[in-house]
Write a protein that holds these residues in place. Structure first.
Motif, PDB file in Angstrom:
ATOM      1  N   ALA A 134      29.324   0.718   7.220  1.00  0.00           N
ATOM      2  CA  ALA A 134      30.455  -0.185   7.428  1.00  0.00           C
ATOM      3  C   ALA A 134      31.558   0.131   6.431  1.00  0.00           C
ATOM      4  O   ALA A 134      32.750   0.123   6.778  1.00  0.00           O
ATOM      5  CB  ALA A 134      30.002  -1.632   7.278  1.00  0.00           C
ATOM      6  N   SER A 135      31.148   0.447   5.215  1.00  0.00           N
ATOM      7  CA  SER A 135      32.131   0.767   4.189  1.00  0.00           C
ATOM      8  C   SER A 135      32.905   2.036   4.557  1.00  0.00           C
ATOM      9  O   SER A 135      34.130   2.092   4.413  1.00  0.00           O
ATOM     10  CB  SER A 135      31.410   0.915   2.856  1.00  0.00           C
ATOM     11  N   ALA A 136      32.183   3.039   5.089  1.00  0.00           N
ATOM     12  CA  ALA A 136      32.860   4.275   5.497  1.00  0.00           C
ATOM     13  C   ALA A 136      33.828   3.988   6.642  1.00  0.00           C
ATOM     14  O   ALA A 136      34.930   4.541   6.699  1.00  0.00           O
ATOM     15  CB  ALA A 136      31.835   5.323   5.921  1.00  0.00           C
ATOM     16  N   TRP A 137      33.430   3.076   7.528  1.00  0.00           N
ATOM     17  CA  TRP A 137      34.282   2.697   8.655  1.00  0.00           C
ATOM     18  C   TRP A 137      35.595   2.091   8.155  1.00  0.00           C
ATOM     19  O   TRP A 137      36.681   2.427   8.614  1.00  0.00           O
ATOM     20  CB  TRP A 137      33.529   1.735   9.557  1.00  0.00           C
ATOM     21  N   TYR A 138      35.486   1.197   7.160  1.00  0.00           N
ATOM     22  CA  TYR A 138      36.710   0.572   6.645  1.00  0.00           C
ATOM     23  C   TYR A 138      37.537   1.561   5.837  1.00  0.00           C
ATOM     24  O   TYR A 138      38.759   1.443   5.753  1.00  0.00           O
ATOM     25  CB  TYR A 138      36.376  -0.680   5.834  1.00  0.00           C
ATOM     26  N   SER A 139      36.864   2.567   5.240  1.00  0.00           N
ATOM     27  CA  SER A 139      37.619   3.613   4.553  1.00  0.00           C
ATOM     28  C   SER A 139      38.466   4.394   5.546  1.00  0.00           C
ATOM     29  O   SER A 139      39.607   4.734   5.274  1.00  0.00           O
ATOM     30  CB  SER A 139      36.671   4.567   3.837  1.00  0.00           C
ATOM     31  N   LEU A 140      37.847   4.646   6.722  1.00  0.00           N
ATOM     32  CA  LEU A 140      38.596   5.331   7.785  1.00  0.00           C
ATOM     33  C   LEU A 140      39.789   4.506   8.209  1.00  0.00           C
ATOM     34  O   LEU A 140      40.888   5.017   8.427  1.00  0.00           O
ATOM     35  CB  LEU A 140      37.662   5.591   8.964  1.00  0.00           C
ATOM     36  N   LYS A 141      39.573   3.188   8.269  1.00  0.00           N
ATOM     37  CA  LYS A 141      40.652   2.281   8.621  1.00  0.00           C
ATOM     38  C   LYS A 141      41.764   2.350   7.587  1.00  0.00           C
ATOM     39  O   LYS A 141      42.949   2.354   7.919  1.00  0.00           O
ATOM     40  CB  LYS A 141      40.115   0.853   8.713  1.00  0.00           C
TER      41      LYS A 141
ATOM     42  N   ARG B 116      39.609  -3.290   0.292  1.00  0.00           N
ATOM     43  CA  ARG B 116      38.816  -4.369  -0.311  1.00  0.00           C
ATOM     44  C   ARG B 116      37.509  -4.559   0.430  1.00  0.00           C
ATOM     45  O   ARG B 116      36.450  -4.692  -0.167  1.00  0.00           O
ATOM     46  CB  ARG B 116      39.620  -5.665  -0.265  1.00  0.00           C
ATOM     47  N   ARG B 117      37.608  -4.559   1.746  1.00  0.00           N
ATOM     48  CA  ARG B 117      36.389  -4.730   2.546  1.00  0.00           C
ATOM     49  C   ARG B 117      35.403  -3.599   2.270  1.00  0.00           C
ATOM     50  O   ARG B 117      34.210  -3.814   2.073  1.00  0.00           O
ATOM     51  CB  ARG B 117      36.725  -4.736   4.037  1.00  0.00           C
ATOM     52  N   SER B 118      35.917  -2.385   2.253  1.00  0.00           N
ATOM     53  CA  SER B 118      35.015  -1.242   2.099  1.00  0.00           C
ATOM     54  C   SER B 118      34.326  -1.295   0.735  1.00  0.00           C
ATOM     55  O   SER B 118      33.130  -1.009   0.621  1.00  0.00           O
ATOM     56  CB  SER B 118      35.780   0.054   2.333  1.00  0.00           C
ATOM     57  N   VAL B 119      35.058  -1.709  -0.297  1.00  0.00           N
ATOM     58  CA  VAL B 119      34.439  -1.787  -1.620  1.00  0.00           C
ATOM     59  C   VAL B 119      33.405  -2.909  -1.688  1.00  0.00           C
ATOM     60  O   VAL B 119      32.342  -2.754  -2.303  1.00  0.00           O
ATOM     61  CB  VAL B 119      35.521  -1.962  -2.696  1.00  0.00           C
TER      62      VAL B 119
ATOM     63  N   PHE C 195      33.908  11.424   2.711  1.00  0.00           N
ATOM     64  CA  PHE C 195      33.284  12.715   2.415  1.00  0.00           C
ATOM     65  C   PHE C 195      31.791  12.521   2.134  1.00  0.00           C
ATOM     66  O   PHE C 195      30.944  13.213   2.703  1.00  0.00           O
ATOM     67  CB  PHE C 195      33.985  13.330   1.204  1.00  0.00           C
ATOM     68  N   ALA C 196      31.490  11.528   1.279  1.00  0.00           N
ATOM     69  CA  ALA C 196      30.098  11.297   0.885  1.00  0.00           C
ATOM     70  C   ALA C 196      29.270  10.849   2.080  1.00  0.00           C
ATOM     71  O   ALA C 196      28.154  11.321   2.289  1.00  0.00           O
ATOM     72  CB  ALA C 196      30.045  10.251  -0.213  1.00  0.00           C
ATOM     73  N   PHE C 197      29.829   9.960   2.905  1.00  0.00           N
ATOM     74  CA  PHE C 197      29.032   9.433   4.016  1.00  0.00           C
ATOM     75  C   PHE C 197      28.710  10.524   5.027  1.00  0.00           C
ATOM     76  O   PHE C 197      27.590  10.593   5.535  1.00  0.00           O
ATOM     77  CB  PHE C 197      29.759   8.270   4.693  1.00  0.00           C
ATOM     78  N   VAL C 198      29.668  11.398   5.279  1.00  0.00           N
ATOM     79  CA  VAL C 198      29.398  12.493   6.220  1.00  0.00           C
ATOM     80  C   VAL C 198      28.332  13.423   5.657  1.00  0.00           C
ATOM     81  O   VAL C 198      27.445  13.883   6.366  1.00  0.00           O
ATOM     82  CB  VAL C 198      30.701  13.238   6.553  1.00  0.00           C
ATOM     83  N   LEU C 199      28.388  13.680   4.334  1.00  0.00           N
ATOM     84  CA  LEU C 199      27.368  14.549   3.743  1.00  0.00           C
ATOM     85  C   LEU C 199      26.000  13.878   3.694  1.00  0.00           C
ATOM     86  O   LEU C 199      24.979  14.540   3.649  1.00  0.00           O
ATOM     87  CB  LEU C 199      27.780  14.948   2.328  1.00  0.00           C
TER      88      LEU C 199
ATOM     89  N   LEU D  57      25.686  -8.530   5.392  1.00  0.00           N
ATOM     90  CA  LEU D  57      27.065  -8.667   5.861  1.00  0.00           C
ATOM     91  C   LEU D  57      27.673  -9.959   5.332  1.00  0.00           C
ATOM     92  O   LEU D  57      28.835 -10.008   4.923  1.00  0.00           O
ATOM     93  CB  LEU D  57      27.112  -8.641   7.386  1.00  0.00           C
ATOM     94  N   TRP D  58      26.873 -10.999   5.318  1.00  0.00           N
ATOM     95  CA  TRP D  58      27.342 -12.300   4.845  1.00  0.00           C
ATOM     96  C   TRP D  58      27.744 -12.212   3.367  1.00  0.00           C
ATOM     97  O   TRP D  58      28.840 -12.609   2.965  1.00  0.00           O
ATOM     98  CB  TRP D  58      26.216 -13.319   5.053  1.00  0.00           C
ATOM     99  N   ILE D  59      26.846 -11.652   2.551  1.00  0.00           N
ATOM    100  CA  ILE D  59      27.151 -11.556   1.119  1.00  0.00           C
ATOM    101  C   ILE D  59      28.382 -10.691   0.900  1.00  0.00           C
ATOM    102  O   ILE D  59      29.255 -11.022   0.097  1.00  0.00           O
ATOM    103  CB  ILE D  59      25.947 -10.990   0.336  1.00  0.00           C
TER     104      ILE D  59
END
Lengths: 86, 236, 356
Positions: free
Chosen positions: C195-202, C213-216, C286-290, C340-342
């Motif tokens: 999910a974090s990688a997804w928001y990074s893409l966003k 903020r969301r991704s972090v 980069f990290a998530f793809v690797l 997800l809640w936390i």
């Protein structure tokens, strides 16, 4: 002849048991259970089928989450305080 | 949309690509000239390889084939980290700004990668020679080891160049490069070690093509991702 | 009236949060109270010589040997069709019984030693199995006429206990319940990092600081769920006898944590907000793809102590029976929803902090 002998041994208890054979059986049992008692009892965490490992895992999860929630709570309180001051 | 600058591809005149290549080569040449002008830079790398190899071997004394491969790649990793970091750290803020106005980020990136690739290949060969002299050669399949080495150098030079370019934007670049790059190198390293084991004949696994496929796909992932992300990360 | 309004706001939550709570309560209750099937902990002696009669003491777990001792049956089996039936079975109490066997002096196959599997069947409690219960060393004098004894008996009319139970595995015993508490940690961590990688893409596409903020927030909570490493170490110590056994899945999750910890360190050493967000997004993607080959391909090519080694990192049919699935899948979903809640809470906090 040989076959007969082996069948006899094999069927020792399937034939009506003689008193002698029961006596031998019980004697063997007593002997073996006496030997088994010398072994050390398992430590606490591995007793009752290692159930305390499951307890430990649940506790680790809960405690970590609680600590994190407490931290988050304090962070929010600090923000609220700052908001009040402004 | 991934590479906004190269949107015009394929170019109508082939001169376009040629000019790109030319500019990149000029950059690489400049880079190399600067490096060679400072005599100590290249000899520093050779000395680093020598001394680290010497320390490791004075501990090991005799190396069986399996440990030979492991030691080789451990020394190689740290040498390459040092070398790449040095080639980036040398440059001042002003020069980056100067480059930024002159070249497209991708040109700059490819130039850096090519330069680092040459550096890594140099380290690879030097280290191989040093270990050959000190601990004997345990490599049975030379071609496989050389291919593995070239692929490892390619992958690592892309990865390290990207990570270093991130790290130099922070306050503490030297330690951050290793902290950020080392865990990312592990997927590459696992495959490299397996291929090295095959090259030195210490594994019963006689089908190295799977490993080779995996290694090349990881490397192409690294290349694709770094080409995509570098222009984005370079802006500041 | 005042009180009424506070109570309504207190319990006003999105449905998925209620679902998370309900699922986790179900998982914790059912995961703990459903009993294990009866099993065999120990057999003594665990060694015998062929060609002799042997009496073995069996220690059961969760068993009820005494309750219906007339229907107790025992077998020793070498392979599928080579079975020895017990001559006599005597239950002492619910946990202990003794059984006597005659081990023929010849074997249908030739080996160094012969591991025999003990199978017990109880009329109500069902059957229990202990693989490699007793090792037989070959007799000095072999009597080939005893060979038919191996084929005389068959394991038939095995009972099945009614109701819901978890399977009994020998080394695991009760720790099989950890499947519901330890395994979801890993799933949760991966989902949060994804999910974090997804928001990074966003963030990469829109440049919106909110996405950063969301991704972090996802990364922070994902790192907390890295505690699966600690729970795994406790479990491993008591089953595999070492906290860390360099198992491929242990290594991969450790590497995963290292990468994201490095990301957080990198973030803390950048001053400029936009720069920070941009570098985070780049490194994160980069990290998530690797990580994809690291987490999903390399474990398939390596042997592992974890279930489903060599070829299939998922939990196979043998490790997870239908009863366990009824708790395991909800557990995974519940813990992911909790994560997800936390992370939503963390995100909201960070946003408040940023807006001040």
């Amino acid at each position: 002849m040989k076959l007969n002998k082996s069948c006899h041994i094999y069927g020792l208890f399937q034939q009506p048991m003689s008193i002698k054979s029961i006596f031998a059986f019980v004697l063997l049992l007593v002997f073996q259970s006496a030997r088994a008692e010398g072994e050390a009892a398992p430590d606490f965490i591995r007793s009752i089928g290692k159930i305390y490992v499951v307890a430990g895992v649940c506790l680790i999860i809960l405690i970590t989450l609680f600590i994190y929630m407490i931290q988050l709570d304090r962070k929010i309180s600090r923000i609220e305080k700052r908001q009040k001051n402004e | 949309m991934l590479f906004p600058y190269v949107q015009g591809f394929p170019p109508k005149d082939t001169c376009y690509l040629y000019s790109h290549m030319n500019r990149i080569l000029t950059l690489v040449a400049t880079e190399a000239r600067i490096e060679l002008r400072e005599r100590y830079a290249i000899s520093g790398i050779v000395l680093y390889v020598l001394s680290s190899a010497f320390i490791v071997f004075s501990i090991w004394r005799q190396l069986p084939p399996k440990e030979w491969g492991l030691t080789f790649w451990v020394i190689f990793l740290f040498c390459s980290l040092m070398a790449v970091l040095k080639s980036f750290g040398r440059e001042s803020e002003g020069r980056y700004f100067y480059y930024y106005t002159l070249y497209h980020p991708l040109e700059l990136f490819v130039a850096k990668v090519v330069y680092n690739l040459i550096l890594l290949l140099f380290i690879f060969l030097v280290l191989w020679f040093v270990l050959y002299v000190m601990a004997g050669n345990h490599i049975i399949r030379m071609g496989w080891f050389l291919t593995t080495g070239i692929m490892a150098c390619t992958g690592l030079s892309f990865l390290l160049t990207l990570i270093t370019s991130i790290a130099i934007k922070t306050q503490q670049n030297a330690s951050l490069t290793s902290v950020m790059a080392l865990p990312l190198m592990i997927p590459l390293l696992i495959n490299i070690l397996r291929l090295t084991a095959y090259a030195s004949g210490t594994t019963p696994d006689e089908n190295p093509w799977n490993e080779m496929m995996l290694l090349s796909s990881i490397i192409s992932l690294v290349i694709g991702m770094s080409l995509w992300l570098f222009p984005y990360l370079w802006r500041s | 009236m005042m009180r009424e309004s506070t109570t309504t706001t207190l319990f006003r939550l999105e449905a998925w949060k209620w679902t998370a709570m309900a699922i986790l309560i179900y998982v914790f209750i059912v995961g703990w109270i459903v009993p294990l099937k009866p099993g065999i902990i120990k057999v003594s002696p665990d060694r015998a010589v062929a060609g002799e009669q042997v009496v073995i003491d069996v220690t059961g777990y969760n068993s009820a040997f005494a309750s219906d001792s007339t229907q107790l049956r025992a077998w020793l089996s070498l392979a599928g069709d080579t079975v020895l039936s017990a001559l006599h079975v005597q239950a002492w109490d619910d946990r202990h019984l003794s059984a006597s066997f005659y081990i023929p002096s010849v074997f249908p196959v030739r080996q160094e030693a012969y591991p025999l599997t003990l199978i017990l069947d109880h009329g109500i409690e069902g059957s229990s199995v202990l693989p490699n219960a007793i090792f037989i060393t070959p007799a000095s004098v072999q009597d080939t006429s005893e060979l038919p004894l191996w084929y005389k008996d068959k394991i038939e009319h095995i009972h099945q206990k009614a109701g819901m139970q978890y399977p009994f595995r020998n080394i695991l015993a009760e720790t099989i319940r950890n499947t519901y508490f330890h395994v979801p940690m890993w799933f949760c961590m991966i989902i949060l990092f994804g999910a974090s990688a997804w928001y990074s893409l966003k963030y990469y596409k829109k440049g919106d600081i909110d996405a950063d903020r969301r991704s972090v927030a996802f990364i922070k909570v994902g790192l907390i769920f890295g505690l699966g490493l600690v729970t795994g170490m406790l479990w491993a110590k008591n089953t595999w006898n070492a906290y860390w056994s360099w198992d491929v899945k242990q290594n991969m999750s450790a590497i995963c944590l290292l990468i994201y910890a490095a990301l957080m360190v990198m973030r803390s050493s950048v001053e400029d907000e936009m720069q920070k967000a941009r570098l985070t997004a780049g490194y994160n993607m980069f990290a998530f793809v690797l990580l994809i080959p690291l987490l999903f391909i390399i474990p398939r090519m390596t042997d592992s102590l974890h279930p489903g080694n060599g070829g299939n990192p998922a939990l196979g049919g043998e490790d997870l029976d239908n009863t366990m699935r009824m708790v395991f899948y909800p557990a995974v979903i519940g813990f992911i929803l909790l994560g997800l809640w936390i992370s939503q809470l963390v995100y909201r906090t960070d946003k408040l902090k940023g807006n001040l």
